[in-house]
Design an enzyme around this catalytic site. Structure first.
Site, PDB file in Angstrom:
ATOM      1  N   ASP A  89       0.861  -1.189   0.000  1.00  0.00           N
ATOM      2  CA  ASP A  89       0.000   0.000   0.000  1.00  0.00           C
ATOM      3  C   ASP A  89       0.896   1.236   0.000  1.00  0.00           C
ATOM      4  O   ASP A  89       1.890   1.289   0.715  1.00  0.00           O
ATOM      5  CB  ASP A  89      -0.855   0.082   1.284  1.00  0.00           C
ATOM      6  N   ASP A 133       0.655   8.528   7.610  1.00  0.00           N
ATOM      7  CA  ASP A 133       0.886   7.135   8.041  1.00  0.00           C
ATOM      8  C   ASP A 133       2.248   7.039   8.715  1.00  0.00           C
ATOM      9  O   ASP A 133       2.405   6.431   9.779  1.00  0.00           O
ATOM     10  CB  ASP A 133       0.933   6.190   6.819  1.00  0.00           C
ATOM     11  N   GLU A 168       1.888  -2.195  11.281  1.00  0.00           N
ATOM     12  CA  GLU A 168       1.417  -2.447   9.928  1.00  0.00           C
ATOM     13  C   GLU A 168       2.263  -1.668   8.916  1.00  0.00           C
ATOM     14  O   GLU A 168       2.355  -2.042   7.759  1.00  0.00           O
ATOM     15  CB  GLU A 168      -0.053  -2.028   9.871  1.00  0.00           C
ATOM     16  N   GLU A 169       2.887  -0.603   9.367  1.00  0.00           N
ATOM     17  CA  GLU A 169       3.674   0.249   8.461  1.00  0.00           C
ATOM     18  C   GLU A 169       5.131  -0.210   8.308  1.00  0.00           C
ATOM     19  O   GLU A 169       5.892   0.410   7.589  1.00  0.00           O
ATOM     20  CB  GLU A 169       3.657   1.700   8.960  1.00  0.00           C
ATOM     21  N   ASP A 179      -1.990  -0.884  13.988  1.00  0.00           N
ATOM     22  CA  ASP A 179      -2.182  -0.199  12.718  1.00  0.00           C
ATOM     23  C   ASP A 179      -2.261   1.272  13.128  1.00  0.00           C
ATOM     24  O   ASP A 179      -3.287   1.725  13.639  1.00  0.00           O
ATOM     25  CB  ASP A 179      -3.477  -0.668  12.049  1.00  0.00           C
ATOM     26  N   LEU A 191      -2.498   4.113  11.615  1.00  0.00           N
ATOM     27  CA  LEU A 191      -3.514   4.990  11.021  1.00  0.00           C
ATOM     28  C   LEU A 191      -4.407   4.169  10.102  1.00  0.00           C
ATOM     29  O   LEU A 191      -4.108   3.975   8.923  1.00  0.00           O
ATOM     30  CB  LEU A 191      -2.860   6.143  10.260  1.00  0.00           C
ATOM     31  N   ASP A 192      -5.502   3.685  10.683  1.00  0.00           N
ATOM     32  CA  ASP A 192      -6.441   2.878   9.908  1.00  0.00           C
ATOM     33  C   ASP A 192      -7.380   3.787   9.119  1.00  0.00           C
ATOM     34  O   ASP A 192      -7.804   4.829   9.622  1.00  0.00           O
ATOM     35  CB  ASP A 192      -7.258   1.996  10.858  1.00  0.00           C
ATOM     36  N   GLU A 220      -5.556  -5.652  12.536  1.00  0.00           N
ATOM     37  CA  GLU A 220      -6.935  -5.193  12.391  1.00  0.00           C
ATOM     38  C   GLU A 220      -7.945  -6.219  12.923  1.00  0.00           C
ATOM     39  O   GLU A 220      -8.696  -5.932  13.863  1.00  0.00           O
ATOM     40  CB  GLU A 220      -7.217  -4.864  10.918  1.00  0.00           C
TER      41      GLU A 220
HETATM   42  O1  F6P Z   1      -7.028  -1.499   5.735  1.00  0.00           O
HETATM   43  C1  F6P Z   1      -7.577  -0.514   5.632  1.00  0.00           C
HETATM   44  C2  F6P Z   1      -8.969  -0.077   5.226  1.00  0.00           C
HETATM   45  O2  F6P Z   1      -8.835   1.274   4.909  1.00  0.00           O
HETATM   46  C3  F6P Z   1     -10.028  -0.299   6.301  1.00  0.00           C
HETATM   47  O3  F6P Z   1      -9.982   0.703   7.284  1.00  0.00           O
HETATM   48  C4  F6P Z   1     -11.299  -0.304   5.495  1.00  0.00           C
HETATM   49  O4  F6P Z   1     -12.335  -1.029   6.123  1.00  0.00           O
HETATM   50  C5  F6P Z   1     -10.872  -0.946   4.193  1.00  0.00           C
HETATM   51  O5  F6P Z   1      -9.464  -0.793   4.093  1.00  0.00           O
HETATM   52  C6  F6P Z   1     -11.514  -0.294   2.998  1.00  0.00           C
HETATM   53  O6  F6P Z   1     -11.198  -1.011   1.872  1.00  0.00           O
HETATM   54  P1  F6P Z   1     -11.784  -0.636   0.409  1.00  0.00           P
HETATM   55  O7  F6P Z   1     -11.109   0.631   0.021  1.00  0.00           O
HETATM   56  O8  F6P Z   1     -11.386  -1.795  -0.438  1.00  0.00           O
HETATM   57  O9  F6P Z   1     -13.263  -0.477   0.532  1.00  0.00           O
END
Ligand code: F6P
Length: 323
Positions: free
Chosen positions: A61, A67, A89-90, A108, A110-111, A271
């Site tokens: 990513d 982040d 995660e980073e 994680d 910054l989720d 996560e």
């Molecule tokens: O892993 C990160 C994340 O941003 C989650 O927080 C979120 O639920 C998911 O990915 C969103 O994924 P997408 O962009 O495929 O909908």
């Protein structure tokens, strides 16, 4: 910055050996979260806020400047408390902080970072384990080994949802005195609810079981579920999980047939495992479609897993289609 821990947390019987170390670690993470929330609140006033850092994390990513900055803030906070190892995660590898200390923390930092520049809630997720023999063994284990898990949400409120295995609590940062205060002592997810969250743009990639369940939702009162099912998808796991903790519903990020999504998108360590612990402690269920998330054994640090969680009877219905 401080936390007014509930009396239940303060004399936490589910943490006999590690009570003080865990409390100190949560306090340090809360202080880091307060700093991160300030950065988030400044948004585009902060230079390079949502800009790409020009680097990628171990999952490939693209990292944003925020982040990287939040990871630095969390690392600095963990250096001040009894933590031996930090898995982020980073970062590609585990960071050794002080091997003589009793805890290992995964995070994680910054989720939901795709929402950074859109002024939508994002957050920090963490899981605390007792240190094992080695750095790797401290994380390559089952989710039931977690001593504590939680997430901060940077939204209209800055909040902390946390469990140590004795229910799930919600704290909110009170800006008048900069203290995280207990807002809900016992979060409770209703067994039945009428809301579902999934990224429907992936419909053509799902397997038959997920299509069948989502079709039932879409048929509402005319279908087998017998009631209208509302849809929500924020795109930040913490924000979707927080809504489910407040009023129930189901979240699905299943595996699909896109390249790299054979095991879903979300990471088990950073996560799914911490969120599953929080959800179960609030009376909900969390599964990969077949098995309880907390019983899944982590084989590699950045392993992904299909993730389905929320109100018990909604999760049960998906598992019925998965048989
Ligand atoms: O892993 C990160 C994340 O941003 C989650 O927080 C979120 O639920 C998911 O990915 C969103 O994924 P997408 O962009 O495929 O909908």
């Amino acid at each position: 910055m401080s936390i007014e821990f509930s009396s239940k947390f303060a004399k936490n019987l589910s943490l006999p050996k590690h009570q003080q170390s865990v409390s100190a670690t949560i306090t340090a993470l809360a202080s880091a979260a307060e700093q991160i929330s300030q950065l988030c609140a400044r948004g585009p006033l902060e230079s390079a806020f949502g800009a790409l850092a020009g680097t990628a994390n171990s999952d490939g990513d693209q990292q944003k400047a925020l982040d990287v900055r939040t990871d630095e803030i969390i690392t600095a906070a963990l250096k001040t408390v009894p933590v031996a190892y930090y898995a982020s995660e980073e970062q590609d590898d585990i960071i050794t902080l002080d091997e003589s200390q009793p805890l290992a923390v995964a995070s994680d930092p910054l989720d939901g970072s795709s929402n950074i520049d859109t002024n939508v809630s994002i957050g920090t997720i963490f899981a605390v384990f007792p240190k094992a023999e080695t750095a790797e063994a401290s994380f390559l284990r089952v989710g039931t080994d977690q001593l504590c898990a939680g997430f901060f949400v940077y939204g209209p409120q800055t909040s902390l949802v946390i469990t140590t295995g004795d229910g799930t609590e919600l704290y909110v940062l009170d800006r008048t005195d900069n203290v995280f205060k207990l807002a809900i002592a016992e979060m409770h997810i209703p067994e039945d609810a009428h809301e579902f969250a999934i990224n429907a743009s992936n419909t053509r990639h799902w397997d038959a079981s997920i299509r069948a369940y989502i079709e039932e939702c879409q048929h509402g009162e005319a279908g087998p579920l017998g009631a209208k099912q509302n849809m929500r998808w924020i795109g930040s796991l913490v924000a979707d999980a927080n809504r489910i903790l407040m009023r129930g519903g189901i979240f699905l990020y299943p595996e699909d047939d896109r390249n790299g999504y054979e095991h879903g998108r979300l990471r088990l360590l950073y996560e799914a495992a911490p969120v599953a612990f929080i959800i179960e402690q609030a009376g909900g269920s969390a599964t990969d479609g077949h098995t309880r998330i907390l019983e899944k054994s982590l084989k590699t640090l950045h392993q992904r897993i299909p993730f389905i969680f929320g109100s018990k009877n909604q999760v049960k219905r998906v598992m019925y289609h998965k048989r």
